[in-house]
Design a protein around this motif. Structure first.
Motif, PDB file in Angstrom:
ATOM      1  N   VAL A 110       0.837  -1.209   0.000  1.00  0.00           N
ATOM      2  CA  VAL A 110       0.000   0.000   0.000  1.00  0.00           C
ATOM      3  C   VAL A 110       0.871   1.258   0.000  1.00  0.00           C
ATOM      4  N   VAL A 111       1.897   1.265   0.840  1.00  0.00           N
ATOM      5  CA  VAL A 111       2.786   2.429   0.889  1.00  0.00           C
ATOM      6  C   VAL A 111       3.501   2.615  -0.442  1.00  0.00           C
ATOM      7  N   ALA A 112       3.949   1.527  -1.053  1.00  0.00           N
ATOM      8  CA  ALA A 112       4.649   1.610  -2.339  1.00  0.00           C
ATOM      9  C   ALA A 112       3.751   2.157  -3.435  1.00  0.00           C
ATOM     10  N   ALA A 113       2.483   1.742  -3.445  1.00  0.00           N
ATOM     11  CA  ALA A 113       1.550   2.214  -4.464  1.00  0.00           C
ATOM     12  C   ALA A 113       1.342   3.731  -4.361  1.00  0.00           C
ATOM     13  N   VAL A 114       1.136   4.206  -3.141  1.00  0.00           N
ATOM     14  CA  VAL A 114       0.949   5.656  -2.934  1.00  0.00           C
ATOM     15  C   VAL A 114       2.223   6.406  -3.281  1.00  0.00           C
ATOM     16  N   LEU A 115       3.359   5.869  -2.839  1.00  0.00           N
ATOM     17  CA  LEU A 115       4.632   6.544  -3.087  1.00  0.00           C
ATOM     18  C   LEU A 115       4.933   6.646  -4.579  1.00  0.00           C
ATOM     19  N   SER A 116       4.563   5.643  -5.354  1.00  0.00           N
ATOM     20  CA  SER A 116       4.866   5.668  -6.787  1.00  0.00           C
ATOM     21  C   SER A 116       4.178   6.845  -7.484  1.00  0.00           C
ATOM     22  N   VAL A 117       2.941   7.122  -7.106  1.00  0.00           N
ATOM     23  CA  VAL A 117       2.221   8.256  -7.703  1.00  0.00           C
ATOM     24  C   VAL A 117       2.874   9.575  -7.285  1.00  0.00           C
ATOM     25  N   ILE A 118       3.275   9.671  -6.021  1.00  0.00           N
ATOM     26  CA  ILE A 118       3.934  10.889  -5.537  1.00  0.00           C
ATOM     27  C   ILE A 118       5.247  11.117  -6.271  1.00  0.00           C
ATOM     28  N   ILE A 119       6.037  10.067  -6.426  1.00  0.00           N
ATOM     29  CA  ILE A 119       7.325  10.190  -7.115  1.00  0.00           C
ATOM     30  C   ILE A 119       7.123  10.571  -8.578  1.00  0.00           C
ATOM     31  N   ALA A 120       6.115   9.982  -9.222  1.00  0.00           N
ATOM     32  CA  ALA A 120       5.835  10.323 -10.621  1.00  0.00           C
ATOM     33  C   ALA A 120       5.502  11.805 -10.753  1.00  0.00           C
ATOM     34  N   PHE A 121       4.720  12.332  -9.814  1.00  0.00           N
ATOM     35  CA  PHE A 121       4.372  13.754  -9.845  1.00  0.00           C
ATOM     36  C   PHE A 121       5.612  14.626  -9.664  1.00  0.00           C
ATOM     37  N   ILE A 122       6.502  14.215  -8.752  1.00  0.00           N
ATOM     38  CA  ILE A 122       7.694  15.010  -8.463  1.00  0.00           C
ATOM     39  C   ILE A 122       8.645  15.038  -9.655  1.00  0.00           C
ATOM     40  N   ILE A 123       8.934  13.880 -10.235  1.00  0.00           N
ATOM     41  CA  ILE A 123       9.934  13.854 -11.313  1.00  0.00           C
ATOM     42  C   ILE A 123       9.413  14.502 -12.593  1.00  0.00           C
ATOM     43  N   THR A 124       8.106  14.473 -12.808  1.00  0.00           N
ATOM     44  CA  THR A 124       7.553  15.147 -14.004  1.00  0.00           C
ATOM     45  C   THR A 124       7.383  16.640 -13.786  1.00  0.00           C
ATOM     46  N   SER A 125       7.297  17.062 -12.533  1.00  0.00           N
ATOM     47  CA  SER A 125       7.131  18.488 -12.226  1.00  0.00           C
ATOM     48  C   SER A 125       8.465  19.225 -12.175  1.00  0.00           C
ATOM     49  N   PHE A 126       9.512  18.549 -11.681  1.00  0.00           N
ATOM     50  CA  PHE A 126      10.780  19.241 -11.445  1.00  0.00           C
ATOM     51  C   PHE A 126      11.925  18.744 -12.328  1.00  0.00           C
ATOM     52  N   PHE A 127      11.697  17.684 -13.075  1.00  0.00           N
ATOM     53  CA  PHE A 127      12.734  17.155 -13.970  1.00  0.00           C
ATOM     54  C   PHE A 127      12.134  16.958 -15.361  1.00  0.00           C
ATOM     55  N   ASP A 128      13.000  16.651 -16.309  1.00  0.00           N
ATOM     56  CA  ASP A 128      12.558  16.576 -17.704  1.00  0.00           C
ATOM     57  C   ASP A 128      12.041  15.175 -18.051  1.00  0.00           C
ATOM     58  N   PHE A 129      10.972  14.773 -17.340  1.00  0.00           N
ATOM     59  CA  PHE A 129      10.290  13.522 -17.651  1.00  0.00           C
ATOM     60  C   PHE A 129       8.922  13.842 -18.244  1.00  0.00           C
ATOM     61  N   PRO A 130       8.397  12.997 -19.139  1.00  0.00           N
ATOM     62  CA  PRO A 130       7.107  13.272 -19.778  1.00  0.00           C
ATOM     63  C   PRO A 130       5.966  13.410 -18.758  1.00  0.00           C
ATOM     64  N   LYS A 131       5.155  14.429 -18.893  1.00  0.00           N
ATOM     65  CA  LYS A 131       4.046  14.670 -17.974  1.00  0.00           C
ATOM     66  C   LYS A 131       3.024  13.534 -17.988  1.00  0.00           C
TER      67      LYS A 131
END
Length: 449
Positions: A110-131
């Motif tokens: 459960v923690v991993a599932a929630v964390l994955s969405v948070i990490i995806a938001f962070i790397i697409t917001s602050f780094f050059d990853f596809p939105k």
């Protein structure tokens, strides 16, 4: 034992020979599943092209990184403790032990599932990853939340159900291939293929747990779902510490085995990440041999450690390391001769650039495979902290090489980093394992977690 596997204490064939047979069963299943996986990847690469396939690869990488960083490898402490509990012949106590592992599985998933969405938001917001990765990762998070396989894996390993474990992967693999074929011909896009990978992984986890719970019922162990959860830490001292330590080791391995795709994507582009992911998935056929060795020999090594069977202990480790060397040499030779043609035939000419990455990756895989039995032996010796330290030092070397080599050499730089990681880890683990197994101490003198 199930699947025609007898216990290590039984007469007849040696433990080494029996376990080699188990490994060969697992390899047969793995090879078949690898062919199916390559078929699914071939359909995905041809349907999506290099750039979109790279996005798919990075989406899966985000989910797998979070899953392996957070998720407890509960099967490792479960096997270690179950080997000790077997002599007590107490089904209720064994059921509670498996419940302990299941609780860790659920919390981690459960923690991993929630964390994955948070990490995806962070790397697409602050780094050059596809939105577009954010909704894709959110879909794949469903599979992460339901991937509860640690406890069930321990049950099947302790029962010797390696043949079942070898062929159970076909169910999800065939489903993924069928769905990929349907949506390839339908002209579906990236999001649909993320759903294909998600659904197949969920089915795999559900089947795993169904078989494990049925096995517990057959052997007379009450369902962990009905076990009393109170006092677990008191009744199984050291279990949680062992689990955290092995989880930390797994988290460090994640940086090299899953986050590397994201590192390549960060320093290059989506297409390069796709080439690297494809090469890694092909090399995974060889890598799984090492994982299977650990899967098969770890329960026996734990039992040998408890029983202080020094000669068997060392002979088993030497035998499986030799077997791994033969397997990898054959795979490397085949890849050297026809690898480039196979890539072009399966994935199309746009993906031939992954061939040199594959060859470098196979060198790294040989080193990582070689150290797998030593790692299992050290865990059986109750030395998870040493394994963790080795993983930490090797990971630091990996990151140093990766950050230097990828900007210069591109995606293959990550494979160079894997070679450095594998070489250092193999030397350190082999040295410690062979040195410690010369004069096996009593269990009470083993390193505690």
């Amino acid at each position: 034992m199930s699947d025609g596997t007898t216990s290590p204490q039984a007469g007849g064939k040696s433990v080494l020979r029996k376990r080699i047979e188990s490994v060969l069963h697992l390899m047969t299943g793995s090879f078949g599943n690898a062919v199916i996986m390559i078929g699914s990847l071939a359909l995905a690469t041809r349907a999506l092209g290099p750039e979109a396939f790279g996005v798919l690869a990075m989406t899966l990488a985000v989910g797998r990184v979070c899953e392996r960083v957070v998720r407890f490898e509960s099967w490792q402490p479960l096997v270690r403790y179950a080997a000790t509990e077997e002599g007590a012949n107490d089904p209720l106590r064994m059921s509670r032990l498996y419940l302990f592992g299941l609780i860790l599985d659920v919390v981690g998933a459960v923690v991993a599932a929630v964390l994955s969405v948070i990490i995806a938001f962070i790397i697409t917001s602050f780094f050059d990853f596809p939105k577009e990765m954010v909704p894709l990762v959110a879909i794949y998070a469903i599979a992460i939340a339901l991937n509860l396989r640690g406890m069930s894996s321990a049950v099947m390993r302790m029962a010797g159900m390696f043949r079942t474990m070898a062929y159970i992967v076909f169910i999800a693999g065939i489903l993924r291939l069928i769905l990929a074929g349907i949506f390839y011909w339908a002209g579906a896009g990236l999001m649909t293929f993320v759903w294909v990978w998600t659904i197949s992984q969920v089915v795999d986890a559900l089947v795993y747990n169904f078989i494990a719970f049925r096995q517990l019922h057959k052997q007379g162990t009450p369902s962990p779902l009905r076990a009393n959860p109170s006092g677990l830490m008191k009744d199984y001292p050291g279990f949680l510490g062992f689990a955290f330590t092995t989880n930390a080791s797994s988290a460090l391995r994640t940086i090299t085995h899953e986050a590397d795709t994201l590192i390549v994507g960060a320093f290059t582009d989506s297409s390069a990440a796709g080439f690297y992911h494809l090469a890694k998935r092909m090399a995974k056929v060889a890598m799984q041999s090492g994982e299977m060795i650990q899967m098969v020999v770890y329960p026996d090594l734990a039992r040998m450690w408890v029983g202080q069977k020094k000669k068997q202990f060392r002979k088993t480790i030497a035998g499986v390391q030799g077997l791994l060397g033969v397997i990898l040499a054959g795979i490397f030779l085949v890849a050297l001769v026809i690898g480039k043609q196979l890539i072009e035939f399966a994935f199309g000419p746009d993906f031939v650039a992954s061939y040199p990455i594959l060859m470098a990756q196979l060198v790294a895989v040989f080193l990582i495979m070689h150290s797998a039995p030593a790692r299992s032996a050290l865990l059986a010796m109750n030395r998870p902290r040493f394994v963790l330290i080795s993983a930490a030092v090797s990971t630091a070397l990996f990151l140093g090489i990766a950050f230097y080599a990828i900007p210069i050499y591109g995606a293959i730089g990550a494979s160079f980093a894997h070679i450095g990681f594998g070489l250092l880890n193999a030397i350190v683990l082999d040295t410690a394992m062979w040195g410690s197994s010369k004069d096996l101490p009593t269990v009470e003198k083993a390193e505690t977690s």
